[in-house]
Design a protein around this motif. Structure first.
Motif, PDB file in Angstrom:
ATOM      1  N   ALA A 110      37.699  46.627  60.710  1.00  0.00           N
ATOM      2  CA  ALA A 110      38.620  48.033  60.784  1.00  0.00           C
ATOM      3  C   ALA A 110      37.886  48.909  61.345  1.00  0.00           C
ATOM      4  O   ALA A 110      38.447  49.898  62.041  1.00  0.00           O
ATOM      5  CB  ALA A 110      38.817  48.394  59.515  1.00  0.00           C
TER       6      ALA A 110
ATOM      7  N   GLY B  49      39.514  51.629  63.957  1.00  0.00           N
ATOM      8  CA  GLY B  49      40.908  51.620  63.054  1.00  0.00           C
ATOM      9  C   GLY B  49      40.974  52.918  62.484  1.00  0.00           C
ATOM     10  O   GLY B  49      41.970  53.337  61.880  1.00  0.00           O
TER      11      GLY B  49
ATOM     12  N   ARG C 159      40.942  56.730  61.872  1.00  0.00           N
ATOM     13  CA  ARG C 159      41.061  57.978  62.805  1.00  0.00           C
ATOM     14  C   ARG C 159      41.104  59.119  62.241  1.00  0.00           C
ATOM     15  O   ARG C 159      40.679  59.338  61.015  1.00  0.00           O
ATOM     16  CB  ARG C 159      42.492  57.732  63.398  1.00  0.00           C
ATOM     17  CG  ARG C 159      42.768  56.797  64.389  1.00  0.00           C
ATOM     18  CD  ARG C 159      44.027  56.381  64.944  1.00  0.00           C
ATOM     19  NE  ARG C 159      44.335  55.666  65.965  1.00  0.00           N
ATOM     20  CZ  ARG C 159      43.979  54.172  66.086  1.00  0.00           C
ATOM     21  NH1 ARG C 159      43.392  53.714  64.972  1.00  0.00           N
ATOM     22  NH2 ARG C 159      43.951  53.836  67.080  1.00  0.00           N
TER      23      ARG C 159
ATOM     24  N   ASP D  53      37.075  52.875  71.276  1.00  0.00           N
ATOM     25  CA  ASP D  53      37.786  51.889  70.674  1.00  0.00           C
ATOM     26  C   ASP D  53      37.189  50.664  71.149  1.00  0.00           C
ATOM     27  O   ASP D  53      36.930  50.186  72.093  1.00  0.00           O
ATOM     28  CB  ASP D  53      39.166  51.909  71.466  1.00  0.00           C
ATOM     29  CG  ASP D  53      40.220  51.019  70.963  1.00  0.00           C
ATOM     30  OD1 ASP D  53      39.982  50.014  70.219  1.00  0.00           O
ATOM     31  OD2 ASP D  53      41.298  51.328  71.030  1.00  0.00           O
TER      32      ASP D  53
ATOM     33  N   ARG E 116      44.860  44.629  66.717  1.00  0.00           N
ATOM     34  CA  ARG E 116      44.691  46.152  66.830  1.00  0.00           C
ATOM     35  C   ARG E 116      45.709  46.652  65.443  1.00  0.00           C
ATOM     36  O   ARG E 116      45.490  47.397  64.779  1.00  0.00           O
ATOM     37  CB  ARG E 116      45.374  46.830  67.909  1.00  0.00           C
ATOM     38  CG  ARG E 116      44.406  46.755  69.252  1.00  0.00           C
ATOM     39  CD  ARG E 116      44.763  47.154  70.455  1.00  0.00           C
ATOM     40  NE  ARG E 116      45.067  48.743  70.246  1.00  0.00           N
ATOM     41  CZ  ARG E 116      44.382  49.438  70.898  1.00  0.00           C
ATOM     42  NH1 ARG E 116      43.167  49.327  71.406  1.00  0.00           N
ATOM     43  NH2 ARG E 116      44.427  50.906  70.766  1.00  0.00           N
TER      44      ARG E 116
ATOM     45  N   ARG F  32      43.759  45.584  62.387  1.00  0.00           N
ATOM     46  CA  ARG F  32      42.634  46.467  62.202  1.00  0.00           C
ATOM     47  C   ARG F  32      43.333  47.820  61.424  1.00  0.00           C
ATOM     48  O   ARG F  32      42.390  48.303  60.688  1.00  0.00           O
ATOM     49  CB  ARG F  32      42.118  46.754  63.682  1.00  0.00           C
ATOM     50  CG  ARG F  32      40.954  47.686  63.876  1.00  0.00           C
ATOM     51  CD  ARG F  32      40.756  48.383  65.313  1.00  0.00           C
ATOM     52  NE  ARG F  32      41.850  49.019  65.595  1.00  0.00           N
ATOM     53  CZ  ARG F  32      41.915  49.628  67.061  1.00  0.00           C
ATOM     54  NH1 ARG F  32      41.161  49.394  67.665  1.00  0.00           N
ATOM     55  NH2 ARG F  32      43.060  50.373  67.269  1.00  0.00           N
ATOM     56  N   ASP F  33      44.247  48.464  62.197  1.00  0.00           N
ATOM     57  CA  ASP F  33      44.744  49.800  61.752  1.00  0.00           C
ATOM     58  C   ASP F  33      45.071  49.666  60.254  1.00  0.00           C
ATOM     59  O   ASP F  33      44.866  50.486  59.646  1.00  0.00           O
ATOM     60  CB  ASP F  33      45.646  50.199  62.844  1.00  0.00           C
ATOM     61  CG  ASP F  33      45.118  50.659  64.008  1.00  0.00           C
ATOM     62  OD1 ASP F  33      44.001  50.573  64.266  1.00  0.00           O
ATOM     63  OD2 ASP F  33      45.944  51.046  65.159  1.00  0.00           O
TER      64      ASP F  33
ATOM     65  N   ALA G 113      42.244  49.580  57.997  1.00  0.00           N
ATOM     66  CA  ALA G 113      41.639  50.779  57.844  1.00  0.00           C
ATOM     67  C   ALA G 113      42.348  51.838  56.994  1.00  0.00           C
ATOM     68  O   ALA G 113      41.716  52.504  56.314  1.00  0.00           O
ATOM     69  CB  ALA G 113      41.407  51.414  59.182  1.00  0.00           C
TER      70      ALA G 113
ATOM     71  N   ASP H  56      51.614  48.643  55.837  1.00  0.00           N
ATOM     72  CA  ASP H  56      50.391  47.938  55.887  1.00  0.00           C
ATOM     73  C   ASP H  56      50.056  46.920  55.152  1.00  0.00           C
ATOM     74  O   ASP H  56      49.365  45.934  55.436  1.00  0.00           O
ATOM     75  CB  ASP H  56      49.511  49.225  55.611  1.00  0.00           C
ATOM     76  CG  ASP H  56      49.201  50.506  56.597  1.00  0.00           C
ATOM     77  OD1 ASP H  56      49.912  50.118  57.798  1.00  0.00           O
ATOM     78  OD2 ASP H  56      48.879  51.536  56.442  1.00  0.00           O
TER      79      ASP H  56
END
Length: 214
Positions: A27, A31, A33, A55, A87, A90-91, A94, A110
């Protein structure tokens, strides 16, 4: 499998951060933000517009490199589709990590993303010393991604999403940092993202305060 990886800050300084989890390590490839409450000392330099200046999964070879450092014998190379999938995973991890650390609500999408990856065949464990190498050289990238997802599922199942001071999913005690990590220490006493980083800074500040008081 050992966890942790070298991160690069906005000042181009490399430092080692052990998140305590393979899934969390993944993450941290960009990931997290803005809105995750990471302060300036986190080194992530998250801007107010929600973008990410660094990134770790910008190109398909970035994914190949990260996976290749952790899983032996993965055949083939990632393409744009695999990168987009990575991606997304990963997000999702996170955002779930932030929810677990802060005790906020999770996004069902998620959870679904994580569960879908975890449902795929993963990298099977193997014991060295045999005469046959079952499956060696035939691992696919999707299996490695499934292993990352299953690690994250196990993590969130263990820590839950209640947050609070007793949770093993916590933030660095340096309020100017706030990085999320899994405290896997036996005593559950980890406070800092890194003792060489925020932990040392806290010791220096405490020493200066004691000196100034005398």
């Amino acid at each position: 499998m050992q966890t942790g990886q070298w991160l690069r800050s906005d000042t181009d300084t490399r430092w080692f951060f052990d998140s305590g989890s393979l899934g969390l390590d993944f993450a941290y490839l960009g990931g997290f933000r803005a809105g995750s409450r990471f302060g300036p000392e986190s080194g992530l330099a998250l801007p107010a517009d929600g973008s990410t200046p660094w990134d770790g999964l910008l190109l398909p070879p970035d994914l190949d490199d990260w996976i290749g450092e952790r899983f032996d014998g993965v055949a083939g190379a990632a393409g744009d589709r695999e990168l987009a999938d990575a991606r997304g995973l990963r997000d999702a991890i996170a955002r779930l990590a932030v929810a677990a650390a802060d005790g906020t609500s999770t996004d069902p999408q998620d959870v679904d993303t994580l569960n879908l990856f975890a449902a795929l065949p993963d990298v099977p464990p193997s014991l060295e010393g045999g005469r046959r190498q079952a499956g060696a050289g035939r691992l696919r990238l999707g299996q490695a991604m499934a292993s990352v997802a299953r690690d994250a599922v196990a993590l969130f199942t263990t820590v839950g999403f209640g947050g609070g001071p007793d949770s093993r999913m916590r933030r660095c005690s340096n309020e100017a940092c706030g990085l999320v990590f899994y405290d896997e220490s036996r005593a559950g006493s980890r406070r800092w993202c890194s003792m060489q980083r925020c932990g040392n800074r806290a010791k220096v500040r405490a020493h200066r305060q004691r000196t100034a008081a005398h």
